[in-house]
Write a protein that holds these residues in place. Structure first.
Motif, PDB file in Angstrom:
ATOM      1  N   ARG A   1       1.234  14.467  -8.927  1.00  0.00           N
ATOM      2  CA  ARG A   1       1.996  15.641  -8.501  1.00  0.00           C
ATOM      3  C   ARG A   1       2.277  16.532  -9.710  1.00  0.00           C
ATOM      4  NH1 ARG A   1       5.376  13.073  -5.513  1.00  0.00           N
ATOM      5  NH2 ARG A   1       4.303  13.456  -3.562  1.00  0.00           N
ATOM      6  N   GLY A   2       1.967  17.819  -9.565  1.00  0.00           N
ATOM      7  CA  GLY A   2       2.225  18.770 -10.641  1.00  0.00           C
ATOM      8  C   GLY A   2       1.162  18.801 -11.729  1.00  0.00           C
ATOM      9  N   THR A   3       0.083  18.041 -11.556  1.00  0.00           N
ATOM     10  CA  THR A   3      -1.000  18.049 -12.535  1.00  0.00           C
ATOM     11  C   THR A   3      -2.204  18.797 -11.965  1.00  0.00           C
ATOM     12  OG1 THR A   3      -2.067  16.011 -11.774  1.00  0.00           O
ATOM     13  CG2 THR A   3      -0.265  15.784 -13.370  1.00  0.00           C
ATOM     14  N   ASP A   4      -3.133  19.118 -12.822  1.00  0.00           N
ATOM     15  CA  ASP A   4      -4.375  19.768 -12.400  1.00  0.00           C
ATOM     16  C   ASP A   4      -5.399  18.668 -12.144  1.00  0.00           C
ATOM     17  OD1 ASP A   4      -6.303  21.649 -11.845  1.00  0.00           O
ATOM     18  OD2 ASP A   4      -6.823  21.954 -13.946  1.00  0.00           O
ATOM     19  N   SER A   5      -5.290  18.011 -11.010  1.00  0.00           N
ATOM     20  CA  SER A   5      -6.134  16.874 -10.674  1.00  0.00           C
ATOM     21  C   SER A   5      -6.924  17.162  -9.405  1.00  0.00           C
ATOM     22  CB  SER A   5      -5.269  15.627 -10.464  1.00  0.00           C
ATOM     23  OG  SER A   5      -6.050  14.554  -9.988  1.00  0.00           O
ATOM     24  N   TRP A   6      -8.116  16.594  -9.316  1.00  0.00           N
ATOM     25  CA  TRP A   6      -8.896  16.702  -8.076  1.00  0.00           C
ATOM     26  C   TRP A   6      -8.352  15.756  -7.009  1.00  0.00           C
ATOM     27  CZ3 TRP A   6     -11.497  12.448  -6.160  1.00  0.00           C
ATOM     28  CH2 TRP A   6     -11.656  11.375  -7.040  1.00  0.00           C
TER      29      TRP A   6
ATOM     30  N   MET B   1       0.832  -1.202   0.000  1.00  0.00           N
ATOM     31  CA  MET B   1       0.000   0.000   0.000  1.00  0.00           C
ATOM     32  C   MET B   1       0.865   1.250   0.000  1.00  0.00           C
ATOM     33  SD  MET B   1      -3.327   1.242   0.225  1.00  0.00           S
ATOM     34  CE  MET B   1      -3.268  -0.071  -0.898  1.00  0.00           C
ATOM     35  N   GLU B   2       1.969   1.243   0.763  1.00  0.00           N
ATOM     36  CA  GLU B   2       2.887   2.389   0.754  1.00  0.00           C
ATOM     37  C   GLU B   2       3.481   2.608  -0.636  1.00  0.00           C
ATOM     38  OE1 GLU B   2       5.930   2.581   3.752  1.00  0.00           O
ATOM     39  OE2 GLU B   2       4.535   1.940   5.314  1.00  0.00           O
ATOM     40  N   GLU B   3       3.903   1.531  -1.270  1.00  0.00           N
ATOM     41  CA  GLU B   3       4.480   1.638  -2.613  1.00  0.00           C
ATOM     42  C   GLU B   3       3.448   2.172  -3.613  1.00  0.00           C
ATOM     43  OE1 GLU B   3       6.386  -1.339  -5.935  1.00  0.00           O
ATOM     44  OE2 GLU B   3       6.713  -1.826  -3.829  1.00  0.00           O
ATOM     45  N   CYS B   4       2.236   1.664  -3.534  1.00  0.00           N
ATOM     46  CA  CYS B   4       1.162   2.129  -4.429  1.00  0.00           C
ATOM     47  C   CYS B   4       0.839   3.599  -4.182  1.00  0.00           C
ATOM     48  CB  CYS B   4      -0.093   1.285  -4.242  1.00  0.00           C
ATOM     49  SG  CYS B   4       0.073  -0.404  -4.845  1.00  0.00           S
ATOM     50  N   ALA B   5       0.816   4.006  -2.911  1.00  0.00           N
ATOM     51  CA  ALA B   5       0.514   5.404  -2.578  1.00  0.00           C
ATOM     52  C   ALA B   5       1.595   6.331  -3.126  1.00  0.00           C
ATOM     53  CB  ALA B   5       0.375   5.550  -1.068  1.00  0.00           C
ATOM     54  N   ARG B   6       2.858   5.944  -2.970  1.00  0.00           N
ATOM     55  CA  ARG B   6       3.960   6.758  -3.522  1.00  0.00           C
ATOM     56  C   ARG B   6       3.815   6.902  -5.028  1.00  0.00           C
ATOM     57  NH1 ARG B   6       6.895   4.513   0.456  1.00  0.00           N
ATOM     58  NH2 ARG B   6       7.514   2.663  -0.685  1.00  0.00           N
ATOM     59  N   SER B   7       3.483   5.811  -5.686  1.00  0.00           N
ATOM     60  CA  SER B   7       3.315   5.833  -7.135  1.00  0.00           C
ATOM     61  C   SER B   7       2.130   6.713  -7.543  1.00  0.00           C
ATOM     62  CB  SER B   7       3.120   4.408  -7.646  1.00  0.00           C
ATOM     63  OG  SER B   7       2.879   4.397  -9.022  1.00  0.00           O
ATOM     64  N   ALA B   8       1.019   6.590  -6.826  1.00  0.00           N
ATOM     65  CA  ALA B   8      -0.164   7.403  -7.132  1.00  0.00           C
ATOM     66  C   ALA B   8       0.140   8.885  -6.934  1.00  0.00           C
ATOM     67  CB  ALA B   8      -1.336   6.967  -6.258  1.00  0.00           C
ATOM     68  N   ASP B   9       0.830   9.213  -5.831  1.00  0.00           N
ATOM     69  CA  ASP B   9       1.187  10.611  -5.593  1.00  0.00           C
ATOM     70  C   ASP B   9       2.089  11.147  -6.699  1.00  0.00           C
ATOM     71  OD1 ASP B   9      -0.285  10.573  -3.258  1.00  0.00           O
ATOM     72  OD2 ASP B   9       1.460  10.606  -1.916  1.00  0.00           O
TER      73      ASP B   9
ATOM     74  N   SER C   1     -11.540   9.343   2.817  1.00  0.00           N
ATOM     75  CA  SER C   1     -11.364   9.776   1.424  1.00  0.00           C
ATOM     76  C   SER C   1     -10.451  11.000   1.402  1.00  0.00           C
ATOM     77  CB  SER C   1     -12.716  10.119   0.790  1.00  0.00           C
ATOM     78  OG  SER C   1     -13.311  11.232   1.423  1.00  0.00           O
ATOM     79  N   PHE C   2      -9.928  11.309   0.230  1.00  0.00           N
ATOM     80  CA  PHE C   2      -9.099  12.502   0.083  1.00  0.00           C
ATOM     81  C   PHE C   2      -9.297  13.083  -1.298  1.00  0.00           C
ATOM     82  CE2 PHE C   2      -6.663   8.690  -0.649  1.00  0.00           C
ATOM     83  CZ  PHE C   2      -5.941   8.910  -1.816  1.00  0.00           C
ATOM     84  N   ASP C   3      -9.331  14.426  -1.340  1.00  0.00           N
ATOM     85  CA  ASP C   3      -9.494  15.138  -2.601  1.00  0.00           C
ATOM     86  C   ASP C   3      -9.054  16.579  -2.399  1.00  0.00           C
ATOM     87  OD1 ASP C   3     -11.793  16.795  -1.692  1.00  0.00           O
ATOM     88  OD2 ASP C   3     -12.869  14.893  -1.702  1.00  0.00           O
ATOM     89  N   THR C   4      -9.241  17.419  -3.407  1.00  0.00           N
ATOM     90  CA  THR C   4      -8.831  18.820  -3.329  1.00  0.00           C
ATOM     91  C   THR C   4     -10.021  19.726  -3.005  1.00  0.00           C
ATOM     92  OG1 THR C   4      -9.065  19.009  -5.720  1.00  0.00           O
ATOM     93  CG2 THR C   4      -6.841  18.585  -4.869  1.00  0.00           C
ATOM     94  N   GLY C   5     -10.949  19.253  -2.198  1.00  0.00           N
ATOM     95  CA  GLY C   5     -12.143  20.022  -1.859  1.00  0.00           C
ATOM     96  C   GLY C   5     -11.997  20.961  -0.688  1.00  0.00           C
ATOM     97  N   GLY C   6     -10.786  21.153  -0.191  1.00  0.00           N
ATOM     98  CA  GLY C   6     -10.570  22.068   0.922  1.00  0.00           C
ATOM     99  C   GLY C   6     -10.529  23.517   0.447  1.00  0.00           C
ATOM    100  N   PRO C   7     -10.376  24.457   1.388  1.00  0.00           N
ATOM    101  CA  PRO C   7     -10.282  25.878   1.017  1.00  0.00           C
ATOM    102  C   PRO C   7      -9.175  26.116  -0.011  1.00  0.00           C
ATOM    103  CG  PRO C   7     -10.432  25.626   3.404  1.00  0.00           C
ATOM    104  CD  PRO C   7     -10.256  24.248   2.823  1.00  0.00           C
ATOM    105  N   GLN C   8      -9.461  26.924  -0.997  1.00  0.00           N
ATOM    106  CA  GLN C   8      -8.529  27.236  -2.093  1.00  0.00           C
ATOM    107  C   GLN C   8      -8.025  25.985  -2.803  1.00  0.00           C
ATOM    108  OE1 GLN C   8      -7.565  28.910   1.123  1.00  0.00           O
ATOM    109  NE2 GLN C   8      -9.102  30.403   0.511  1.00  0.00           N
ATOM    110  N   GLY C   9      -8.847  24.944  -2.842  1.00  0.00           N
ATOM    111  CA  GLY C   9      -8.478  23.723  -3.547  1.00  0.00           C
ATOM    112  C   GLY C   9      -7.423  22.896  -2.848  1.00  0.00           C
TER     113      GLY C   9
ATOM    114  N   PRO D   1      -1.704  14.833  -4.139  1.00  0.00           N
ATOM    115  CA  PRO D   1      -0.647  13.858  -3.847  1.00  0.00           C
ATOM    116  C   PRO D   1      -0.446  13.671  -2.339  1.00  0.00           C
ATOM    117  CG  PRO D   1       0.333  15.934  -4.475  1.00  0.00           C
ATOM    118  CD  PRO D   1      -1.155  16.103  -4.615  1.00  0.00           C
ATOM    119  N   VAL D   2      -1.465  13.119  -1.674  1.00  0.00           N
ATOM    120  CA  VAL D   2      -1.411  12.930  -0.217  1.00  0.00           C
ATOM    121  C   VAL D   2      -1.691  11.480   0.187  1.00  0.00           C
ATOM    122  CG1 VAL D   2      -1.975  15.331   0.336  1.00  0.00           C
ATOM    123  CG2 VAL D   2      -3.819  13.645   0.046  1.00  0.00           C
ATOM    124  N   ALA D   3      -1.727  10.571  -0.763  1.00  0.00           N
ATOM    125  CA  ALA D   3      -2.023   9.167  -0.450  1.00  0.00           C
ATOM    126  C   ALA D   3      -0.970   8.584   0.482  1.00  0.00           C
ATOM    127  CB  ALA D   3      -2.134   8.341  -1.726  1.00  0.00           C
ATOM    128  N   GLU D   4       0.303   8.835   0.200  1.00  0.00           N
ATOM    129  CA  GLU D   4       1.355   8.279   1.054  1.00  0.00           C
ATOM    130  C   GLU D   4       1.268   8.846   2.468  1.00  0.00           C
ATOM    131  OE1 GLU D   4       6.106   7.267   1.091  1.00  0.00           O
ATOM    132  OE2 GLU D   4       5.447   8.994  -0.081  1.00  0.00           O
TER     133      GLU D   4
END
Length: 140
Positions: free
Chosen positions: A28-33, A16-24, A86-94, A36-39
């Motif tokens: 990272r650096g993209t305009d995604s909802w 799971m740690e390896e997958c989270a690092r890969s997902a992050d 869950s995790f996403d960019t729905g916080g203040p200022q994205g 990069p906080v999975a790890e």
């Protein structure tokens, strides 16, 4: 590990740690909802009482089972912890936000939102507390 050997919780967490690092890395650096906080979340969960459970991700939620998933070596009758983060960019200022849910994802009744926070450790602590409140302090 032998192909039919049981999948240990430690091996599941390592994966799971390896997958989270890969997902992050992928977002990272993209305009995604998806931030990069999975790890960060996986490391916080592994350092908690949740480490007794088998982690997996689904629909951008970190979820937990009491046995390896049905397709993994050593799988038994699998029971899922009735809560997730869950995790996403729905916080203040994205900004990234972690949401703690009570209930099973994609099942009725719909899960209830328990907490929204920018802090992964706080989210994990809330889920641990929720599990304890439901009498699930340790993996069954």
């Amino acid at each position: 590990m032998e192909s039919n050997a049981p999948w240990s919780p430690a091996a599941a967490w390592d994966w799971m740690e390896e997958c989270a690092r890969s997902a992050d890395s992928a977002v990272r650096g993209t305009d995604s909802w998806v931030p990069p906080v999975a790890e960060e979340l996986v490391l916080a969960a592994r350092a908690s009482a949740l480490s007794q459970w088998y982690p997996f991700t689904s629909h951008n939620h970190l979820r937990f089972e009491d046995s390896p998933a049905f397709w993994m070596p050593g799988a038994l009758d699998v029971n899922e912890l009735a809560g997730s983060i869950s995790f996403d960019t729905g916080g203040p200022q994205g900004r990234p936000v972690f949401r703690v849910w009570s209930g099973l994802l994609l099942q009725k009744p719909d899960p209830l939102l328990v907490l929204s926070t920018a802090n992964a450790v706080e989210a994990v602590a809330a889920l641990v507390g929720l599990a304890a409140a439901h009498g699930v302090e340790n993996r069954p």
